[in-house]
Design a protein around this motif. Structure first.
Motif, PDB file in Angstrom:
ATOM      1  N   ARG A   1       0.824  -1.214   0.000  1.00  0.00           N
ATOM      2  CA  ARG A   1       0.000   0.000   0.000  1.00  0.00           C
ATOM      3  C   ARG A   1       0.858   1.264   0.000  1.00  0.00           C
ATOM      4  O   ARG A   1       0.383   2.331  -0.319  1.00  0.00           O
ATOM      5  N   GLN A   2       2.119   1.195   0.426  1.00  0.00           N
ATOM      6  CA  GLN A   2       2.999   2.370   0.454  1.00  0.00           C
ATOM      7  C   GLN A   2       4.331   2.011  -0.218  1.00  0.00           C
ATOM      8  O   GLN A   2       5.355   1.902   0.454  1.00  0.00           O
ATOM      9  N   PRO A   3       4.258   1.839  -1.547  1.00  0.00           N
ATOM     10  CA  PRO A   3       5.427   1.288  -2.240  1.00  0.00           C
ATOM     11  C   PRO A   3       6.657   2.202  -2.203  1.00  0.00           C
ATOM     12  O   PRO A   3       7.771   1.724  -2.107  1.00  0.00           O
ATOM     13  N   VAL A   4       6.429   3.542  -2.258  1.00  0.00           N
ATOM     14  CA  VAL A   4       7.581   4.443  -2.367  1.00  0.00           C
ATOM     15  C   VAL A   4       8.420   4.424  -1.081  1.00  0.00           C
ATOM     16  O   VAL A   4       9.639   4.202  -1.125  1.00  0.00           O
ATOM     17  N   SER A   5       7.729   4.629   0.059  1.00  0.00           N
ATOM     18  CA  SER A   5       8.496   4.657   1.311  1.00  0.00           C
ATOM     19  C   SER A   5       9.091   3.292   1.608  1.00  0.00           C
ATOM     20  O   SER A   5      10.221   3.183   2.097  1.00  0.00           O
ATOM     21  N   THR A   6       8.360   2.212   1.276  1.00  0.00           N
ATOM     22  CA  THR A   6       8.896   0.876   1.510  1.00  0.00           C
ATOM     23  C   THR A   6      10.147   0.647   0.674  1.00  0.00           C
ATOM     24  O   THR A   6      11.181   0.192   1.177  1.00  0.00           O
ATOM     25  N   ALA A   7      10.055   1.006  -0.615  1.00  0.00           N
ATOM     26  CA  ALA A   7      11.199   0.765  -1.508  1.00  0.00           C
ATOM     27  C   ALA A   7      12.402   1.578  -1.059  1.00  0.00           C
ATOM     28  O   ALA A   7      13.526   1.066  -1.021  1.00  0.00           O
ATOM     29  N   SER A   8      12.167   2.870  -0.701  1.00  0.00           N
ATOM     30  CA  SER A   8      13.331   3.695  -0.321  1.00  0.00           C
ATOM     31  C   SER A   8      13.958   3.172   0.968  1.00  0.00           C
ATOM     32  O   SER A   8      15.180   3.153   1.101  1.00  0.00           O
ATOM     33  N   LEU A   9      13.109   2.711   1.893  1.00  0.00           N
ATOM     34  CA  LEU A   9      13.670   2.167   3.141  1.00  0.00           C
ATOM     35  C   LEU A   9      14.459   0.890   2.885  1.00  0.00           C
ATOM     36  O   LEU A   9      15.548   0.691   3.442  1.00  0.00           O
ATOM     37  N   ILE A  10      13.925   0.052   2.014  1.00  0.00           N
ATOM     38  CA  ILE A  10      14.621  -1.211   1.711  1.00  0.00           C
ATOM     39  C   ILE A  10      15.980  -0.907   1.078  1.00  0.00           C
ATOM     40  O   ILE A  10      17.002  -1.503   1.424  1.00  0.00           O
ATOM     41  N   ILE A  11      15.992   0.067   0.158  1.00  0.00           N
ATOM     42  CA  ILE A  11      17.266   0.402  -0.520  1.00  0.00           C
ATOM     43  C   ILE A  11      18.272   0.934   0.492  1.00  0.00           C
ATOM     44  O   ILE A  11      19.426   0.502   0.542  1.00  0.00           O
ATOM     45  N   LEU A  12      17.811   1.881   1.326  1.00  0.00           N
ATOM     46  CA  LEU A  12      18.726   2.463   2.322  1.00  0.00           C
ATOM     47  C   LEU A  12      19.253   1.403   3.286  1.00  0.00           C
ATOM     48  O   LEU A  12      20.447   1.344   3.575  1.00  0.00           O
ATOM     49  N   LEU A  13      18.315   0.566   3.736  1.00  0.00           N
ATOM     50  CA  LEU A  13      18.716  -0.449   4.712  1.00  0.00           C
ATOM     51  C   LEU A  13      19.666  -1.460   4.084  1.00  0.00           C
ATOM     52  O   LEU A  13      20.642  -1.887   4.701  1.00  0.00           O
ATOM     53  N   SER A  14      19.406  -1.836   2.833  1.00  0.00           N
ATOM     54  CA  SER A  14      20.280  -2.831   2.193  1.00  0.00           C
ATOM     55  C   SER A  14      21.679  -2.254   2.004  1.00  0.00           C
ATOM     56  O   SER A  14      22.675  -2.950   2.221  1.00  0.00           O
ATOM     57  N   LEU A  15      21.761  -0.959   1.630  1.00  0.00           N
ATOM     58  CA  LEU A  15      23.089  -0.345   1.468  1.00  0.00           C
ATOM     59  C   LEU A  15      23.814  -0.294   2.814  1.00  0.00           C
ATOM     60  O   LEU A  15      25.018  -0.521   2.893  1.00  0.00           O
ATOM     61  N   THR A  16      23.046   0.013   3.868  1.00  0.00           N
ATOM     62  CA  THR A  16      23.668   0.098   5.192  1.00  0.00           C
ATOM     63  C   THR A  16      24.135  -1.273   5.663  1.00  0.00           C
ATOM     64  O   THR A  16      25.238  -1.404   6.195  1.00  0.00           O
ATOM     65  N   ILE A  17      23.304  -2.288   5.457  1.00  0.00           N
ATOM     66  CA  ILE A  17      23.711  -3.645   5.846  1.00  0.00           C
ATOM     67  C   ILE A  17      24.953  -4.040   5.041  1.00  0.00           C
ATOM     68  O   ILE A  17      25.903  -4.617   5.576  1.00  0.00           O
ATOM     69  N   ALA A  18      24.944  -3.680   3.750  1.00  0.00           N
ATOM     70  CA  ALA A  18      26.099  -4.028   2.900  1.00  0.00           C
ATOM     71  C   ALA A  18      27.367  -3.350   3.428  1.00  0.00           C
ATOM     72  O   ALA A  18      28.418  -3.987   3.515  1.00  0.00           O
ATOM     73  N   GLY A  19      27.254  -2.072   3.791  1.00  0.00           N
ATOM     74  CA  GLY A  19      28.422  -1.345   4.312  1.00  0.00           C
ATOM     75  C   GLY A  19      28.938  -1.985   5.580  1.00  0.00           C
ATOM     76  O   GLY A  19      30.147  -2.194   5.741  1.00  0.00           O
ATOM     77  N   ASN A  20      28.031  -2.326   6.474  1.00  0.00           N
ATOM     78  CA  ASN A  20      28.429  -2.951   7.743  1.00  0.00           C
ATOM     79  C   ASN A  20      29.082  -4.315   7.508  1.00  0.00           C
ATOM     80  O   ASN A  20      30.102  -4.630   8.114  1.00  0.00           O
ATOM     81  N   THR A  21      28.478  -5.100   6.601  1.00  0.00           N
ATOM     82  CA  THR A  21      29.039  -6.429   6.351  1.00  0.00           C
ATOM     83  C   THR A  21      30.415  -6.302   5.712  1.00  0.00           C
ATOM     84  O   THR A  21      31.348  -7.016   6.089  1.00  0.00           O
ATOM     85  N   ALA A  22      30.538  -5.381   4.740  1.00  0.00           N
ATOM     86  CA  ALA A  22      31.826  -5.223   4.047  1.00  0.00           C
ATOM     87  C   ALA A  22      32.920  -4.850   5.048  1.00  0.00           C
ATOM     88  O   ALA A  22      34.018  -5.422   5.035  1.00  0.00           O
ATOM     89  N   LEU A  23      32.601  -3.925   5.938  1.00  0.00           N
ATOM     90  CA  LEU A  23      33.608  -3.508   6.924  1.00  0.00           C
ATOM     91  C   LEU A  23      33.952  -4.652   7.873  1.00  0.00           C
ATOM     92  O   LEU A  23      35.108  -4.822   8.267  1.00  0.00           O
ATOM     93  N   SER A  24      32.927  -5.440   8.235  1.00  0.00           N
ATOM     94  CA  SER A  24      33.192  -6.584   9.109  1.00  0.00           C
ATOM     95  C   SER A  24      34.123  -7.572   8.422  1.00  0.00           C
ATOM     96  O   SER A  24      35.004  -8.157   9.051  1.00  0.00           O
ATOM     97  N   ILE A  25      33.927  -7.752   7.112  1.00  0.00           N
ATOM     98  CA  ILE A  25      34.780  -8.691   6.363  1.00  0.00           C
ATOM     99  C   ILE A  25      36.233  -8.202   6.391  1.00  0.00           C
ATOM    100  O   ILE A  25      37.165  -8.970   6.633  1.00  0.00           O
ATOM    101  N   PHE A  26      36.413  -6.881   6.166  1.00  0.00           N
ATOM    102  CA  PHE A  26      37.775  -6.327   6.160  1.00  0.00           C
ATOM    103  C   PHE A  26      38.398  -6.430   7.555  1.00  0.00           C
ATOM    104  O   PHE A  26      39.574  -6.786   7.687  1.00  0.00           O
ATOM    105  N   ALA A  27      37.603  -6.120   8.585  1.00  0.00           N
ATOM    106  CA  ALA A  27      38.137  -6.181   9.948  1.00  0.00           C
ATOM    107  C   ALA A  27      38.520  -7.628  10.294  1.00  0.00           C
ATOM    108  O   ALA A  27      39.581  -7.878  10.875  1.00  0.00           O
ATOM    109  N   ALA A  28      37.662  -8.582   9.894  1.00  0.00           N
ATOM    110  CA  ALA A  28      37.958  -9.985  10.209  1.00  0.00           C
ATOM    111  C   ALA A  28      39.235 -10.428   9.528  1.00  0.00           C
ATOM    112  O   ALA A  28      40.091 -11.071  10.136  1.00  0.00           O
ATOM    113  N   GLY A  29      39.379 -10.062   8.242  1.00  0.00           N
ATOM    114  CA  GLY A  29      40.548 -10.497   7.476  1.00  0.00           C
ATOM    115  C   GLY A  29      41.830  -9.845   7.950  1.00  0.00           C
ATOM    116  O   GLY A  29      42.864 -10.499   8.077  1.00  0.00           O
TER     117      GLY A  29
END
Lengths: 121, 827
Positions: free
Chosen positions: B81-109
């Protein structure tokens, strides 16, 4: 808008659901009586545990096929804390539809197996 | 009895609603079944339990599955029912999760994953002591290193190394002169032949590249001879795989007595710490009276920027903050969702739905968003890690321990799942719990009166947090960028960015004449050169005690007077020494920088104390205002410049700036060095500007991360502001329409809504400024020079966020006012 009841939407029934509906077609039963009757009728091939039995009862109640009943057939013999269930009109319709479906399946299987038997003879 | 009690406990696995409805009957049925089973005998009783447990597990799973499926369908319908806000939140959250995971990978290595040779204990090496910057090998005199090997209480299997490059036909070989224990320390096994032995004098082990290129992997390579620097080495072994960091090379040759200095490393003894090793070394230094400063470091840190860990942790903290902001946005969305479902929830609670069920129902939506975002983040993380791996090579990251192991793998997937689920829990729980603990009768009464449940305080808290994070992120990015530019703006870097640095290994005799000869030959070729002991921005000048009110430490730098001719040096008093003065010994002449101007005026005597305790007086002939000579120190440290003619060191650097033809300048420098008599023990020529850039890589990574985090924080703050504005206007639709009907204009509506957010935003700004001030607690090498740039960065952060709020609130206010009845009549 009220959703129109279509028995086919609920078919096919699982064997446990079908057996419970068959059991209640004769009248009200409580949970343990349903279990016992099914076990006897199927020679204990289908022995419903408490989880399966009441899970199925919840589902059938939610679908409107059975309902709780205040009528207690043998009130003087029973534990008054037991809850009785009975078939609803929708439940009876679904039971008939399922029986018809199974019957047609049986007929189909028999019609295909007769020539085979004839060949063997 | 016990069986019934046990079965009663197991019923907890069923959903609460189901349990409430059927638990009593199920227990009764269990009791009857159990009695019947026991009546059938021991076998019947034994068979009863597996059947009962299986029945319970299957039924519980099915019931939970049905509830989850039902909640998921409801959540999906709502999100659609609210596609725009849902899509923008999903995009933002996915980028943030990606950033956190990428940094964790570098820190672990780079920090946590063990290197292969660390499985049997960690290796320690001696580095040049520096406050910050690259951690580089300190070359120590062989006799001192040997003495340490014999007496060390903290290190086992001490090994010496020095690296070299040599051309073998058309093969450019990189190699190490090592003692035998070096290869055994690294856990290397030969594919053919053997490793080096203690009695090997001119032996070598070769790696797979050289074996393939020169010998086409023939076993006959064993026993053949290769020539290194005019000396023959017999190949005694071949390696199948090249050793891992830091000894990835083509040749390992036995060290000869001619190698007079060495990098030293060994395996730390059980129970000893890095601090113990350092004390062990310091004790030896004091016993020997030598001036060889060295810092014990883990071998895995060799070549690493000492700030790398700090940078990685800063990055992780910044992205974790951004993730929290994304969760706050998700929580805002959840508030809206919860508000829309308040009547339904109230009825469910009134009908006996347990609070846990309500929380689960309301949290499903945030779980769906987080899971979709987590799934989308997987390819993004893989892309980020691959790209960073490829693009950071030019920053010299390939030389880091653990760098080859940095990749996106199964453990990264687990991290993604964990971060996504944690986000869902963090974002969804608060709104759901807030609604679940509310009295259903209160909610229904509010709803009947046309009022929504208020989440005002929570929403304002979230807005304040988002404002604070955005201001802080912008201020950090701006502040660190400005500071980075300021430190790199040193005129010395400008002057020396195009120059060659020759690192000379001097002979024991006539070393000063040798350097003088090189400088004179370069001067006559029209290429003025700088002589310096510790090259600025790469090495820290050594420290020595001086006699001043009971003794203190001072850094000293051997230079020629050309050094002071670089733009940026200004004489506050006095002058540089003359050529002849440079050769004086009692006293020497020297120049102090501005940090010592008050203590040592021109003409005064500075008494340096040699490591052996003898005083070395220095007559001050000038005070110079010196620009930054070390980008990891925000301000110049007290320093005395001494004539290089007075130096008694093994190493000296000649820096030859050039304009235009770089290769010709390098050739000219090499010719001037080769013509020296007596010959040097060795030399290397490096691109000085490139080395300075390498040394600054930690800051560059940090600044890049801060900008990325700043962009994210702003995007999330914008989303949070939008959510706040939309919800506020939704809740106050009628009062706003009434105000417009009574003559209010857009600006009045804007002022009204800004007043609603005023406290949150001011609190957020104050929190951001307080945190910005806490940057003072960072390590000295990282602290920006607080002053006007820091104030400007903080002000710019506030201005950017205030501008963002102003633009968004004006836009939404205009829409809200124009949609009101009064505005449309006026129009």
């Amino acid at each position: 808008m009220k959703h129109r009841f279509e028995p086919e939407d609920l078919l096919p029934l699982s064997s446990a659901h079908f057996e419970i509906l068959v059991c209640l077609a004769d009248g009200e039963r409580h949970g343990y009586a349903i279990k016992r009757e099914i076990a006897e009728r199927t020679s204990r091939r289908l022995d419903l545990g408490p989880g399966s039995l009441y899970g199925a009862i919840k589902k059938l109640t939610g679908d409107g096929l059975i309902e709780e009943s205040d009528h207690r057939p043998e009130a003087h013999l029973d534990d008054e804390r037991r809850r009785y269930y009975r078939l609803t009109a929708e439940g009876r319709t679904v039971l008939k539809a399922e029986a018809a479906r199974l019957r047609s399946l049986v007929e189909l299987a028999e019609s295909r197996s007769v020539p085979a038997r004839a060949r063997r003879a | 009895m016990i069986a019934q009690w046990f079965y009663g406990r197991l019923l907890a696995l069923y959903p609460t609603e189901f349990r409430r409805e059927y638990a009593a009957e199920m227990q009764r049925q269990f009791r009857d079944d159990w009695v019947e089973a026991r009546r059938r005998g021991l076998l019947g009783a034994a068979a009863f339990w597996p059947h009962t447990i299986a029945d319970l597990a299957l039924a519980a799973f099915q019931l939970h599955y049905e509830i989850a499926a039902q909640d998921l369908r409801s959540a999906e319908a709502n999100l659609r029912r609210q596609p725009v806000s849902t899509a923008s939140l999903i995009i933002l959250l996915s980028l943030t999760i990606a950033g956190n995971t990428a940094l964790s990978i570098f820190a672990a290595g780079l920090i946590f994953r063990k290197l292969p040779f660390e499985s049997t204990g960690r290796l320690v090496f001696f580095a040049k002591p520096r406050a910050a910057g690259a951690i580089e090998w300190q070359m120590l005199p062989r006799d001192i290193a040997e003495k340490f090997r014999q007496t060390s209480q903290t290190l086992d299997a001490l090994a010496f190394q020095s690296d070299f490059r040599e051309t073998l036909g058309d093969f450019q070989a990189h190699g190490w002169f090592v003692t035998p224990s070096a290869l055994t320390n690294l856990g290397i096994a030969p594919a053919l032949g053997r490793l080096l032995r203690a009695d090997d004098d001119d032996a070598a082990v070769i790696g797979p590249r050289l074996w393939q290129s020169r010998y086409q992997r023939r076993p006959s390579a064993i026993g053949s001879v290769i020539q290194l620097f005019g000396r023959n080495y017999r190949i005694v072994g071949v390696l199948e795989d090249s050793p891992v960091f830091p000894f990835d090379a083509d040749i390992w040759a036995s060290r000869s007595a001619q190698n007079v200095s060495a990098g030293v490393f060994g395996r730390i003894k059980p129970g000893k710490t890095l601090h113990d090793v350092q004390e062990d070394w310091t004790a030896l230094r004091q016993r020997s009276g030598g001036p060889w400063p060295a810092q014990a470091e883990w071998l895995r840190n060799a070549g690493q920027d000492s700030l790398l860990k700090f940078t990685l942790w800063c990055g992780i903290a910044a992205f974790a903050l951004v993730l929290l902001l994304a969760c706050a946005d998700l929580a805002c969305l959840q508030f809206g969702y919860v508000l829309r479902r308040q009547r339904e929830v109230a009825i469910r609670v009134a009908l006996g739905a347990p609070r846990g069920r309500i929380v689960r129902f309301l949290m499903t939506e945030s779980l769906v968003i987080a899971v979709v975002a987590g799934a989308l983040s997987v390819p993004v993380t893989a892309f980020i890690v691959t790209q960073m791996h490829a693009r950071l090579d030019w920053w010299g990251m390939t030389k880091l321990a653990g760098w080859p192991a940095v990749r996106f793998d199964g453990s990264a997937l687990l991290v993604t799942v964990a971060i996504a689920l944690a986000s869902a829990a963090a974002a969804g729980f608060m709104p759901a719990w807030r609604m679940a603990r509310e009295s259903p009768w209160h909610i229904l009464a509010e709803h009947r009166n046309g009022q929504a449940l208020r989440f005002g305080r929570l929403r304002l808290t979230l807005l304040g947090a988002q404002t604070a994070a955005a201001i802080l992120a912008v201020a950090l990015a701006l502040g660190f960028s400005a500071e980075s530019k300021r430190r790199l703006d040193s005129p010395v870097i400008q002057a020396l960015s195009q120059s060659w640095r020759a690192n000379l290994r001097l002979p024991n005799e006539k070393s000063v004449q040798l350097v003088e000869g090189i400088v004179q030959r370069l001067e006559s070729a029209g290429q003025p050169a700088i002589v310096i002991g510790a090259p600025p921005f790469l090495d820290e000048p050594p420290a020595m005690e001086y006699d001043h009110r009971g003794g203190a430490s001072i850094r000293y730098q051997f230079v020629n007077t050309r050094f002071f001719e670089i733009a940026g040096f200004r004489w506050k008093a006095g002058r540089a020494w003359q050529e002849e003065e440079g050769k004086l010994t009692h006293p020497m002449v020297g120049v102090v920088n501005q940090a010592l101007a008050g203590k040592f005026p021109v003409g005064s005597i500075l008494r340096l104390i040699n490591p052996n305790g003898n005083p070395a007086p220095v007559r001050i002939v000038g005070i110079v205002e010196q620009p930054l000579l070390d980008q990891y120190r925000p301000a110049p440290t007290p320093l005395v410049f001494l004539p290089y003619q007075r130096a008694t060191v093994d190493f000296m650097n000649v820096i030859a700036p050039f304009r235009g033809d770089a290769l010709r300048a390098k050739q000219s420098l090499a010719n001037a060095i080769r013509q020296g008599d007596p010959p040097l023990r060795g030399y290397s020529i490096q691109d000085y500007g490139a080395r300075i850039a390498d040394n600054w890589s930690g800051w560059l990574v940090l600044v890049t991360m801060l900008w990325i985090a700043g962009a994210f924080a702003l995007a999330l703050a914008a989303t949070g502001m939008a959510a706040f504005l939309i919800q506020t206007f939704l809740e106050h639709r009628q009062p706003v329409a009434l105000r417009c009907a009574l003559g209010a204009w857009v600006r009045n509506v804007w002022v009204w809504v800004s007043r609603q957010a005023r406290v949150a935003m001011l609190t957020g700004a104050a929190a951001a400024l307080a945190l910005w001030g806490a940057v003072l607690l960072l390590p000295a090498a990282m602290v920006p020079a607080f002053g006007i740039p820091a104030v400007l960065a903080g002000a710019a952060g506030i201005a950017v966020v205030a501008g963002l709020w102003g633009a968004m609130s004006w836009f939404v206010s205009r829409r809200a006012a124009s949609q009101s009845l009064a505005e449309s009549i006026r129009g």
